[in-house]
Design an enzyme around this catalytic site. Structure first.
Site, PDB file in Angstrom:
ATOM      1  N   PHE A  26      23.361   2.025   0.724  1.00 11.13           N
ATOM      2  CA  PHE A  26      24.693   1.609   1.362  1.00 11.13           C
ATOM      3  C   PHE A  26      24.637   0.916   2.906  1.00 11.13           C
ATOM      4  O   PHE A  26      24.246   1.485   3.765  1.00 11.13           O
ATOM      5  CB  PHE A  26      25.794   3.094   1.795  1.00 11.13           C
ATOM      6  CG  PHE A  26      27.191   2.811   2.005  1.00 11.13           C
ATOM      7  CD1 PHE A  26      27.932   2.260   1.172  1.00 11.13           C
ATOM      8  CD2 PHE A  26      27.249   2.548   3.593  1.00 11.13           C
ATOM      9  CE1 PHE A  26      29.333   1.776   1.672  1.00 11.13           C
ATOM     10  CE2 PHE A  26      28.670   2.084   3.991  1.00 11.13           C
ATOM     11  CZ  PHE A  26      29.645   1.967   3.021  1.00 11.13           C
ATOM     12  N   LYS A  40      27.299   1.435  14.654  1.00 12.79           N
ATOM     13  CA  LYS A  40      28.010   2.612  14.844  1.00 12.79           C
ATOM     14  C   LYS A  40      27.852   3.322  16.264  1.00 12.79           C
ATOM     15  O   LYS A  40      28.626   2.959  16.949  1.00 12.79           O
ATOM     16  CB  LYS A  40      27.402   3.483  13.791  1.00 12.79           C
ATOM     17  CG  LYS A  40      28.274   3.211  12.344  1.00 12.79           C
ATOM     18  CD  LYS A  40      27.883   4.118  11.248  1.00 12.79           C
ATOM     19  CE  LYS A  40      28.074   4.030   9.960  1.00 12.79           C
ATOM     20  NZ  LYS A  40      29.605   3.611   9.809  1.00 12.79           N
ATOM     21  N   ASP A  82      17.581  -0.721   8.080  1.00 14.41           N
ATOM     22  CA  ASP A  82      19.032  -0.296   8.519  1.00 14.41           C
ATOM     23  C   ASP A  82      19.048   0.639   9.097  1.00 14.41           C
ATOM     24  O   ASP A  82      19.287   1.859   8.514  1.00 14.41           O
ATOM     25  CB  ASP A  82      19.962  -0.746   7.250  1.00 14.41           C
ATOM     26  CG  ASP A  82      21.331  -0.468   7.269  1.00 14.41           C
ATOM     27  OD1 ASP A  82      21.856   0.396   8.502  1.00 14.41           O
ATOM     28  OD2 ASP A  82      22.158  -0.582   6.533  1.00 14.41           O
TER      29      ASP A  82
END
Length: 404
Positions: free
Chosen positions: A144, A258, A229
């Site tokens: 994801f 984030k 990531d």
């Protein structure tokens, strides 16, 4: 109108005027502080999700809020058409935190992944010498990395991918953790391997020990960029600044987001060497809001907080507590699997005790907020500022809803 009707009215209004691209739990948050949120009815909830790691430092962290307020009184946006006085500090400090040289700031995680994809391709053509239009990037199944058209082109999740084609070519998908498949997929036209060191949305999947170092060795051997990531796994969540550190791995490129914005503003970045990010020339890539003064001010405070090591240590120590308690639930048969690292766990619920969604709803009724994924899994990721007492209380509610 009583309190319950207020909640229902808020949800009905949202359903009437917003696209139904999410299926949130039926709670309407009004205020939040630290690890706790309060809804429009005045009920308090322990946040055990932390905005998918965007809220590593808790809700309303005073240090971050004050940094944002101070900057808001000065200047919030210039666009990259002009320099501003927070930009150089942000790039220098983030590069240093990563042990890198150069930063390309964006806003969202998906933007940062797109930027990393473009970076790898341009590096492949300009530095490695891959023939035009032939660049390939190897990714892992169950990944994801966001929801843009390019990113969902290499997703294996039908919900994320279906009905959004035609898809962007140039990606090779191999099973996560399968080094043999990875070796077979890397060719002379491969420019990058893009991996999550821990797959968050897939259910907090940790790869086999030795996998990340082997990928690092393979990419060096084949002159391929290793792109990590760390949007969810990075910035303290796993007990280290970066999840890659647990295996002694330093990638060529970090993708961050984030928690970099402290739960205050969206901030993301691609961080790498001057050689890799030096492939860009003015006008080839950009973002009006990327690296804006407000974002830089907040992110600089996040970086300073991480430099103390306090949050990494809390995630490590509280993570041991979390995984010890969840392990007992596995031993008793209430859950079938527990995965994760640090203050981050994916828990597969035994079918006899309900689906992940049902358990999440029952926890909500007891004042704890988590979120399900892939049917049977509940993700647990409280803010790193959660107290031992609150964490223990939240886990006690988890045991209670499973009848343990």
């Amino acid at each position: 109108m009583d309190a319950r009707e207020t909640t229902e009215a808020f949800i009905a209004s949202a359903d009437a005027h917003s696209a139904h691209n999410y299926h949130p739990l039926p709670v309407v948050v009004a205020t939040a502080d630290g690890a706790w949120m309060t809804d429009v009815e005045g009920r308090r909830f322990l946040d055990m999700l932390a905005g998918y790691s965007a809220l590593n430092f808790g809700h309303g962290n005073r240090r971050l809020i004050e940094a944002a307020k101070a900057q808001m009184d000065r200047v919030t946006l210039t666009s990259r058409a002009f320099h501003h006085d927070r930009f150089a500090d942000f790039c220098r400090e983030l590069a240093a935190l990563c042990g890198m040289e150069t930063v390309l700031p964006m806003n969202t995680g998906a933007e940062a992944v797109e930027t990393a994809v473009k970076t790898a391709r341009k590096w492949g053509y300009r530095v490695k010498g891959v023939p035009a239009e032939m660049a390939k990037i190897v990714v892992a199944g169950n990944n994801f990395h966001g929801r843009t058209t390019t990113v969902i082109s290499f997703s294996t999740d039908p919900e994320a991918r279906a009905d959004f084609g035609p898809y962007t070519p140039g990606f090779e998908i191999v099973p996560y953790g399968d080094l043999t498949a990875m070796r077979a997929a890397v060719t002379e036209n491969t420019v990058a391997v893009l991996l999550e060191p821990i797959q968050g949305e897939a259910g907090v999947l940790v790869p086999p020990a030795g996998y990340l170092p082997a990928v690092r060795e393979l990419t060096r051997e084949r002159n391929v960029l290793f792109v990590a990531d760390e949007i969810q796994s990075g910035l303290g969540r796993t007990g280290r600044t970066f999840a890659c550190e647990h295996e002694g791995v330093v990638p060529d490129v970090y993708v961050l987001g984030k928690a970099l914005g402290g739960g205050v503003v969206p901030v993301s970045a691609v961080v790498s060497s001057a050689q890799v990010l030096g492939v860009f020339r003015p006008g080839e890539h950009g973002s009006t809001f990327g690296g804006n003064p407000l974002a830089c001010a907040v992110a600089l405070e996040v970086i300073a907080m991480l430099r103390t090591g306090e949050y990494q240590r809390r995630a490590a120590s509280l993570g041991e507590r979390l995984h010890r308690e969840l392990g007992l639930l596995k031993d008793s048969g209430h859950v079938t699997a527990v995965r994760g690292r640090g203050l981050w766990a994916g828990v597969d619920i035994a079918p006899a005790y309900g689906t992940g969604r049902e358990v999440s709803e029952r926890l909500m009724e007891r004042g704890v907020l988590v979120k399900d994924t892939h049917g049977v899994t509940v993700r647990i990721a409280p803010p790193l500022v959660v107290s031992e007492e609150d964490l223990d209380w939240g886990l006690a509610q988890f045991r209670a809803v499973l009848g343990a």
